[in-house]
Design a protein around this motif. Structure first.
Motif, PDB file in Angstrom:
ATOM      1  N   SER A   1     -15.149   0.412   8.080  1.00 47.39           N
ATOM      2  CA  SER A   1     -15.725   0.751   6.776  1.00 47.39           C
ATOM      3  C   SER A   1     -14.696   1.333   5.812  1.00 47.39           C
ATOM      4  O   SER A   1     -14.956   1.428   4.604  1.00 47.39           O
ATOM      5  N   GLN A   2     -13.514   1.710   6.312  1.00 48.89           N
ATOM      6  CA  GLN A   2     -12.468   2.289   5.477  1.00 48.89           C
ATOM      7  C   GLN A   2     -11.386   1.272   5.111  1.00 48.89           C
ATOM      8  O   GLN A   2     -10.354   1.630   4.553  1.00 48.89           O
ATOM      9  N   ARG A   3     -11.651   0.008   5.379  1.00 47.76           N
ATOM     10  CA  ARG A   3     -10.657  -1.037   5.140  1.00 47.76           C
ATOM     11  C   ARG A   3     -10.249  -1.107   3.670  1.00 47.76           C
ATOM     12  O   ARG A   3      -9.056  -1.180   3.355  1.00 47.76           O
ATOM     13  N   ALA A   4     -11.216  -1.095   2.771  1.00 46.34           N
ATOM     14  CA  ALA A   4     -10.898  -1.245   1.340  1.00 46.34           C
ATOM     15  C   ALA A   4      -9.982  -0.125   0.865  1.00 46.34           C
ATOM     16  O   ALA A   4      -9.001  -0.377   0.150  1.00 46.34           O
ATOM     17  N   GLY A   5     -10.278   1.112   1.263  1.00 44.88           N
ATOM     18  CA  GLY A   5      -9.438   2.237   0.875  1.00 44.88           C
ATOM     19  C   GLY A   5      -8.046   2.140   1.449  1.00 44.88           C
ATOM     20  O   GLY A   5      -7.054   2.455   0.770  1.00 44.88           O
ATOM     21  N   ALA A   6      -7.951   1.702   2.704  1.00 47.59           N
ATOM     22  CA  ALA A   6      -6.640   1.577   3.350  1.00 47.59           C
ATOM     23  C   ALA A   6      -5.793   0.516   2.655  1.00 47.59           C
ATOM     24  O   ALA A   6      -4.610   0.736   2.366  1.00 47.59           O
ATOM     25  N   VAL A   7      -6.387  -0.633   2.378  1.00 49.61           N
ATOM     26  CA  VAL A   7      -5.648  -1.722   1.739  1.00 49.61           C
ATOM     27  C   VAL A   7      -5.206  -1.310   0.336  1.00 49.61           C
ATOM     28  O   VAL A   7      -4.046  -1.541  -0.059  1.00 49.61           O
ATOM     29  N   GLU A   8      -6.109  -0.703  -0.422  1.00 49.81           N
ATOM     30  CA  GLU A   8      -5.762  -0.266  -1.776  1.00 49.81           C
ATOM     31  C   GLU A   8      -4.609   0.725  -1.750  1.00 49.81           C
ATOM     32  O   GLU A   8      -3.672   0.627  -2.549  1.00 49.81           O
ATOM     33  N   ASN A   9      -4.660   1.677  -0.822  1.00 47.23           N
ATOM     34  CA  ASN A   9      -3.622   2.698  -0.745  1.00 47.23           C
ATOM     35  C   ASN A   9      -2.279   2.106  -0.324  1.00 47.23           C
ATOM     36  O   ASN A   9      -1.225   2.438  -0.883  1.00 47.23           O
ATOM     37  N   LEU A  10      -2.291   1.209   0.643  1.00 44.96           N
ATOM     38  CA  LEU A  10      -1.053   0.569   1.081  1.00 44.96           C
ATOM     39  C   LEU A  10      -0.406  -0.208  -0.066  1.00 44.96           C
ATOM     40  O   LEU A  10       0.809  -0.141  -0.273  1.00 44.96           O
TER      41      LEU A  10
ATOM     42  N   ILE B   1       3.366  -1.328  -0.003  1.00 44.18           N
ATOM     43  CA  ILE B   1       3.240  -2.044   1.269  1.00 44.18           C
ATOM     44  C   ILE B   1       2.178  -3.118   1.080  1.00 44.18           C
ATOM     45  O   ILE B   1       0.986  -2.902   1.283  1.00 44.18           O
ATOM     46  N   ASP B   2       2.610  -4.280   0.622  1.00 47.73           N
ATOM     47  CA  ASP B   2       1.688  -5.376   0.324  1.00 47.73           C
ATOM     48  C   ASP B   2       2.082  -6.592   1.157  1.00 47.73           C
ATOM     49  O   ASP B   2       2.351  -7.665   0.633  1.00 47.73           O
ATOM     50  N   VAL B   3       2.105  -6.377   2.457  1.00 40.78           N
ATOM     51  CA  VAL B   3       2.516  -7.420   3.404  1.00 40.78           C
ATOM     52  C   VAL B   3       1.419  -7.613   4.448  1.00 40.78           C
ATOM     53  O   VAL B   3       1.047  -6.656   5.137  1.00 40.78           O
ATOM     54  N   ASN B   4       0.869  -8.800   4.533  1.00 37.08           N
ATOM     55  CA  ASN B   4      -0.103  -9.146   5.583  1.00 37.08           C
ATOM     56  C   ASN B   4      -1.257  -8.147   5.682  1.00 37.08           C
ATOM     57  O   ASN B   4      -1.563  -7.632   6.764  1.00 37.08           O
TER      58      ASN B   4
END
Length: 267
Positions: A171-180, A185-188
């Motif tokens: 459920s925290q995927r969106a926040g993790a991806v946005e923060n990365l 860190i925009d790799v894979n």
């Protein structure tokens, strides 16, 4: 991050630092009893030592940041430099057909491996709370752990596939991806490369410890089971990165790289 039992708070940190065996009965440094070896490290001193290690200062928005000239940054620079040399060597071996037909890959934890949670730890007095942690992750505003965006991009440039293996919830995927993405860190960052804990619908490769009815995986079982799955896809994990020993234990990696984190401990 808090994917299993977390030894939370400064009292636990003091116990680890002081090598104390707790038991019943009062004791002091002058009068130890049979259940203690020495007085624990003083909590106030430990707080100051942690802040000093990070060179912790608040920015204009009141957010605690690690200083670029801190001992923490120096330690990170040493680890990432060693990791780059290892990645470079693994990439060359693979190009020379010495990788036994498997593609080289690296696996990164996220919390305090790529995204620094120092502000949360200081403001909560190093005490974890699931609700406040969820709010903090959702803000997607953590700074990068020093040197890690460059390390991730370095691996990708060398032709080494980047995976992520985190104890954050699905459920925290969106926040993790946005923060990365925010920290470069925009790799894979797709679901095929970024593995999060899905307790409601655990993957089949974790069936030994997790079902839809009950999640019983320890951190080591979850993380090593995920690495095993990655290797089953035809990859050789040449580097596994984490801030907790439980991120690194359980095998399925040629080399492990431990990042410093004196603020909490996850079994």
């Amino acid at each position: 991050m808090r994917s299993s039992i977390r030894i939370a708070g400064l009292a636990a940190a003091c116990a680890l630092a002081g090598g104390v065996v707790y038991g019943t009965g009062a004791a002091s440094a002058d009068h130890p009893n049979g259940n203690t070896t020495a007085e624990p490290h003083n909590i106030g001193e430990l707080v100051n030592e942690i802040k000093s290690y990070y060179g912790a200062t608040q920015d204009a928005d009141g957010v605690w940041q690690a200083a670029p000239d801190s001992a923490y940054a120096d330690d990170m620079a040493r680890v990432t430099a060693k990791a780059e040399r290892s990645i470079d060597k693994a990439a060359k071996v693979s190009k020379g057909h010495g990788g036994h037909g498997k593609k080289p890959a690296v696996v990164f934890d996220i919390d305090d491996t790529l995204l620094l949670s120092l502000d949360y730890e200081i403001k909560t007095n190093y005490t974890y709370n699931s609700a406040s942690w969820a709010d903090y992750v959702a803000k997607a505003d953590r700074p990068a752990v020093p040197g890690t965006p460059e390390l991730v991009r370095y691996a990708a440039r060398k032709g080494v596939t980047v995976f992520y293996n985190s104890g954050l919830k699905e459920s925290q995927r969106a926040g993790a991806v946005e923060n990365l993405k925010k920290v470069g860190i925009d790799v894979n960052l797709d679901a095929g490369h970024l593995f999060l804990k899905d307790t409601a619908n655990p993957p089949a490769y974790l069936s030994d410890c997790a079902t839809a009815a009950a999640w019983n995986c320890t951190t080591v079982q979850y993380k090593s089971g995920t690495r095993h799955h990655i290797e089953s896809l035809g990859y050789d994990i040449v580097g596994n990165f984490g801030d907790q020993y439980s991120d690194l234990q359980g095998g399925y990696a040629d080399k492990t790289f431990k990042f410093p984190n004196p603020t909490y401990f996850v079994e």
